[in-house]
Motif scaffolding. Structure first.
Motif, mmCIF file in Angstrom:
data_model
loop_
_atom_site.group_PDB
_atom_site.id
_atom_site.type_symbol
_atom_site.label_atom_id
_atom_site.label_comp_id
_atom_site.label_asym_id
_atom_site.label_seq_id
_atom_site.Cartn_x
_atom_site.Cartn_y
_atom_site.Cartn_z
ATOM 1 N N GLU A 76 0.805 -1.096 -0.018
ATOM 2 C CA GLU A 76 0.000 0.218 0.152
ATOM 3 C C GLU A 76 0.725 1.302 0.116
ATOM 4 O OE1 GLU A 76 -3.116 -0.235 -0.374
ATOM 5 O OE2 GLU A 76 -2.925 -2.353 -0.673
ATOM 6 N N ARG A 77 1.912 1.261 0.691
ATOM 7 C CA ARG A 77 2.905 2.405 0.779
ATOM 8 C C ARG A 77 3.469 2.382 -0.456
ATOM 9 N NH1 ARG A 77 4.437 0.540 5.937
ATOM 10 N NH2 ARG A 77 6.468 -0.483 5.039
ATOM 11 N N ILE A 78 3.747 1.503 -1.381
ATOM 12 C CA ILE A 78 4.348 1.615 -2.753
ATOM 13 C C ILE A 78 3.428 2.298 -3.695
ATOM 14 C CG2 ILE A 78 4.952 0.408 -4.715
ATOM 15 C CD1 ILE A 78 6.319 -1.583 -2.867
ATOM 16 N N LEU A 79 1.922 1.864 -3.575
ATOM 17 C CA LEU A 79 0.811 2.503 -4.415
ATOM 18 C C LEU A 79 0.538 3.763 -3.962
ATOM 19 C CD1 LEU A 79 -1.529 -0.628 -4.551
ATOM 20 C CD2 LEU A 79 0.290 -0.324 -6.279
ATOM 21 N N ALA A 80 0.924 4.054 -2.893
ATOM 22 C CA ALA A 80 0.587 5.595 -2.538
ATOM 23 C C ALA A 80 1.728 6.273 -2.636
ATOM 24 C CB ALA A 80 0.163 5.599 -0.978
ATOM 25 N N GLY A 81 2.978 5.973 -3.337
ATOM 26 C CA GLY A 81 4.199 6.753 -3.418
ATOM 27 C C GLY A 81 4.795 7.440 -2.150
ATOM 28 N N ARG A 82 4.768 6.364 -1.094
ATOM 29 C CA ARG A 82 5.526 6.495 0.081
ATOM 30 C C ARG A 82 6.481 5.598 0.325
ATOM 31 N NH1 ARG A 82 -0.002 6.706 2.127
ATOM 32 N NH2 ARG A 82 0.411 4.882 3.488
ATOM 33 N N HIS A 83 6.828 4.858 -0.571
ATOM 34 C CA HIS A 83 7.910 3.868 -0.530
ATOM 35 C C HIS A 83 8.666 3.668 -1.704
ATOM 36 C CE1 HIS A 83 9.578 0.095 1.568
ATOM 37 N NE2 HIS A 83 9.744 -0.126 0.357
#
Length: 347
Positions: A76-83
């Motif tokens: 979820e962090r990858i998809l939200a641009g936070r990882h």
């Protein structure tokens, strides 16, 4: 953590045959200890494991569940641009191009950035999005993106440099709220423009071309709706005056590049002058006045009277002062003129 019972404790327990005891697995006690323990329970050797095995199985189940949750959170962090992801440069394609000058790779700023990355590494991740809008990281290995194609949004210089150096690219994903919509291309252009506005000083020409291109793409996305300059300026965060200039520069960008060798050094005022010179209609040559046929006049005196004969462009006029010209006189005069013209012809 293993739970064990020492041999001394077991020996003490053997003095109390009314109690059942069993050693936890991995206790380190000898087989003799287990045999002694078996005698205390009617000669039957108890099942090894017991509560210790259950505790261990429970701990492993909890750890597995925690790992599953943690990996799901990474997805979820990858998809939200936070990882951040580490991506091979060859997996990143540029679908919108740069809003900078065509020779941006040859500029001094590009070389300085290359030297910095080569020496210190990549400081800021680039922005990408998966080419497949339905792509999701594998929860078993969320950071493994081998074989996945991504589209470049911002960070063209960093991507080009890392590709030349043969290094992986640090990247984050951008939101995909407009994927598949008519405004998709406008949103990509806007993200590119906003990044360059905040990080780099675009030349007046580059900035206006980018503004004009964004306006046209947004208008294409809404063919049934007229986009006003005020509405567009508010949406992208520019002054109203930049919208009309941007549209004009974008429309004439080819002519401007052809007409100006130093186009990237021109100010906004310089560009306005260039546009004025390009759009100014050439003055039409003044029409030559058609020269009127030369006017010829012949005057005669008949006694005290004057006779004036004037010819111009095939027209003949006769004026006589002191003479009364009736129909018979005019007929006789026309006969004389006709006879003269027939004999001498027209020159």
């Amino acid at each position: 953590m293993k739970r064990t019972l020492s041999s001394s404790v077991l020996k003490k327990k053997s003095a109390r045959p009314d109690e059942d005891v069993s050693a936890a697995p991995g206790s380190g006690a000898s087989e003799q200890v287990h045999e002694d323990e078996a005698k205390l329970v009617g000669g039957v050797k108890p099942r090894l494991g017991g509560s210790g095995s259950a505790w261990k199985a429970g701990a492993l189940s909890d750890a597995s569940q925690m790992l599953h949750v943690e990996r799901a959170q990474v997805v979820e962090r990858i998809l939200a641009g936070r990882h951040e992801l580490q991506i091979d440069p060859s997996q990143i394609v540029d679908v919108i191009g740069s809003d900078r000058r065509e020779d941006w790779r040859d500029q001094e700023a590009f070389e300085k950035l290359k030297e910095s990355i080569e020496k210190n590494g990549q400081d800021t991740p680039i922005h990408v999005r998966p080419a497949d809008p339905d792509w999701r990281p594998d929860e078993r290995e969320p950071e493994n993106v081998e074989g996945v194609t991504f589209q470049l949004i911002v960070g063209r210089r960093r991507h080009a440099i890392l590709e030349a150096l043969g290094l992986p690219v640090r990247a984050i994903l951008v939101p995909q709220s407009h994927r598949g919509s008519r405004e998709e291309q406008f949103e990509m252009l806007f993200m590119r423009f906003r990044e360059n506005e905040e990080r780099e000083n675009l030349s007046a020409f580059e900035r206006l071309v980018s503004i004009g291109e964004m306006f046209e793409r947004l208008q294409d996305a809404k063919p049934d709706e007229k986009i006003t300059a005020t509405e567009f300026a508010k949406r992208v965060g520019v002054h109203n005056s930049a919208v009309s200039r941007g549209r004009a520069v974008y429309a004439a960008r080819g002519e401007i590049l052809h007409a100006c060798k130093n186009v990237y050094d021109l100010s906004h005022r310089d560009l306005e002058k260039v546009l004025g010179d390009l759009t100014e209609k050439p003055s039409k040559p003044a029409k030559k006045k058609s020269q009127s046929p030369k006017k010829l006049t012949v005057q005669r005196k008949i006694g005290s009277r004057k006779l004036s004969v004037t010819g111009q462009g095939g027209k003949l006029s006769v004026a006589a002062t002191g003479l009364t010209l009736d129909e018979d006189i005019l007929k006789g005069l026309s006969d004389v003129i006709a006879e003269y013209l027939e004999k001498h012809g027209s020159k």
